[in-house]
Write a protein that holds these residues in place. Sequence first.
Motif, short mmCIF file in Angstrom:
data_model
loop_
_atom_site.label_atom_id
_atom_site.label_comp_id
_atom_site.label_asym_id
_atom_site.label_seq_id
_atom_site.Cartn_x
_atom_site.Cartn_y
_atom_site.Cartn_z
N GLY A 28 0.82 -1.21 0.00
CA GLY A 28 0.00 0.00 0.00
C GLY A 28 0.85 1.25 0.00
O GLY A 28 0.55 2.24 -0.68
N ASN A 144 -1.75 -4.47 -5.71
CA ASN A 144 -3.12 -4.19 -5.27
C ASN A 144 -4.03 -5.40 -5.39
O ASN A 144 -5.08 -5.45 -4.75
CB ASN A 144 -3.71 -3.02 -6.07
CG ASN A 144 -3.11 -1.69 -5.64
OD1 ASN A 144 -2.03 -1.66 -5.04
ND2 ASN A 144 -3.77 -0.60 -5.94
N GLN A 168 -4.80 0.34 3.28
CA GLN A 168 -5.16 1.73 2.98
C GLN A 168 -4.40 2.71 3.87
O GLN A 168 -4.03 3.80 3.44
CB GLN A 168 -6.68 1.92 3.14
CG GLN A 168 -7.17 3.33 2.85
CD GLN A 168 -7.03 3.72 1.39
OE1 GLN A 168 -6.84 2.86 0.53
NE2 GLN A 168 -7.10 5.01 1.09
N GLN A 286 -15.50 4.86 -5.46
CA GLN A 286 -14.31 5.34 -4.74
C GLN A 286 -13.62 6.44 -5.57
O GLN A 286 -13.18 7.45 -5.03
CB GLN A 286 -13.34 4.19 -4.48
CG GLN A 286 -12.22 4.56 -3.53
CD GLN A 286 -11.13 3.49 -3.49
OE1 GLN A 286 -10.47 3.22 -4.49
NE2 GLN A 286 -10.93 2.89 -2.33
N THR A 327 -7.44 7.63 8.81
CA THR A 327 -7.51 6.19 8.52
C THR A 327 -7.47 5.38 9.82
O THR A 327 -8.06 4.30 9.91
CB THR A 327 -6.37 5.78 7.56
OG1 THR A 327 -6.43 6.65 6.42
CG2 THR A 327 -6.52 4.35 7.09
N GLY A 395 -12.23 5.09 1.20
CA GLY A 395 -10.84 4.73 0.92
C GLY A 395 -10.54 3.29 1.32
O GLY A 395 -10.33 2.42 0.46
N PRO A 396 -10.58 3.00 2.62
CA PRO A 396 -10.26 1.63 3.04
C PRO A 396 -11.33 0.60 2.69
O PRO A 396 -11.02 -0.52 2.32
CB PRO A 396 -10.11 1.75 4.57
CG PRO A 396 -10.81 3.01 4.94
CD PRO A 396 -10.71 3.93 3.77
N TRP A 399 -11.48 -1.27 -0.68
CA TRP A 399 -10.60 -2.44 -0.83
C TRP A 399 -11.03 -3.58 0.09
O TRP A 399 -10.93 -4.75 -0.27
CB TRP A 399 -9.14 -2.06 -0.51
CG TRP A 399 -8.58 -1.08 -1.47
CD1 TRP A 399 -8.34 0.25 -1.24
CD2 TRP A 399 -8.20 -1.31 -2.83
NE1 TRP A 399 -7.85 0.85 -2.37
CE2 TRP A 399 -7.75 -0.08 -3.36
CE3 TRP A 399 -8.21 -2.44 -3.65
CZ2 TRP A 399 -7.31 0.05 -4.68
CZ3 TRP A 399 -7.76 -2.31 -4.95
CH2 TRP A 399 -7.32 -1.08 -5.46
#
Length: 499
Positions: A28, A144, A168, A286, A327, A395-396, A399
């Motif tokens: 990441g 990724n 993330q 996203q 985050t 964001g997180p 994924w």
Amino acid sequence: MANQESDFFKSKITLYVLACWILAAFGGLMFGYDIGISGGVSGMDDFLIKFFPKVHERKIHASENNYCKYDDQMLQLFTSSLYLAALVASFFASKACTILGRRPTILMASTFFIAGASLSAAAQMKWMLIIGRILFGIGVGFGNEAVPLFLTEIAPVQHRGAVNILFQLFVTIGIFIANLVNYGTSMVHPYGWRLSLGLAAVPAVVLLFGSLIITETPPSLVERGKEAEGKAALIKIRGVNDVDTEFQQIVAACEQARQVKQPIKKLMKRSSRPPLIIAIFLQIFQQFTGINAIMFYAPVLFQTLGFKADASLLSSVITGLVNVGSTFVSIYAVDKVGRRLLLLQACVQMFISQLAIGFILHFHLKETGSLDRTLAAVVVVLVCTFVMSFAWSWGPLGWLIPSETFPLETRTAGFAFAVSSNMVFTFLIAQAFLSMLCHLQSYIFFFFSAWIFVMGLFVVFLLPETKGVPIDLMTERVWKQHPVWKNFFEGEANRSNEP
């Protein structure tokens, strides 16, 4: 009930498993560093003079158009070629994950990234620069794909959200470090940009050595017929010997996966569509929050508002810090309050922030001149509130959710569709943003806020909660219980023997 299941799976967080999580998450950091470095480098005079002299000419003209000074398709291609390469690479990475395992795929990601950093830093011609970006892109595509799957598969169910979000978190740390590096190298003439691009090799080298230390994931080992090794790996990452219940669940999932000879064909079947639709739309949304537009081009955006080059890089450092700090909120909250609540709260906060930025720019920033200091500071605060809410939600979770909702038989193929969707739309936004900023001007922020409104409706009506549900029970516990998605499983019994 979902939480009772997690009690069956005993686990301790050992030093080794902690090392596995952190070393893998450097994938990441690699990706984040690249996102952060591109916008800063493409605003550096030495870089522009060498490769994009026309853009540099436009930049230094006194009566420049605030919204159009960086509108150049080749300059945008410098940033966005990476995402096209990552898009294609993610499908090869999916195959590598299935055939070779998660760990070798992570090793390959770091190797491509080191090659990209070396070529970019040494570039003398535009083509060397673009090939360097493509190598970066292949590294990103492999990283990724493999890293979020790796983290999801080795995490205990009760901590799965938090562990996956390490990916993330490291993306945000990468962006922040890149902003600091750009701030320093912008004062090193004439080769500061070479340092910025070359230092991308540092996280890749850590990931390369990390991939030699971390274990392969138990589902990947069992899926490839290595059951004894799979059980040994599970004992090692759980820190306890009593792993039979969890191991049996992995074996059962692998048995089911082995029946499927063509995962992509299986993925197109009606009963596989719910996680696929959710995964693809989460990735599209996203990007349509406008986050990468703001992060890539934060230095350029702040220069447009009338900040001088150093001040704009400093503003980007502030947004980078907010991104990292927020985050941590997600790591703390995701396994407590769940995925849906974080996403919905963020939609409200992002919607208000984008609208407010749009209104301020619409009424106060003309094509030439700049904002007064107070309003410019207000815009920086609004960008921070936007980044903050994105960092603990879309964001997180963009994924996390795709990595935890596919059954094992379609997990690598399904996640490859998620990664490639992300790259397609990141490419489109990276390639179009500076032109859109030029033509739409302040309306670009209204464009993104309209998308954020649509995303909120999507979460309310279509996104199920996945907190605390073991990944191999997701179909039974989540998809078949959802008022919309359960319809996709009707009549499934008659088709269950299809390959």
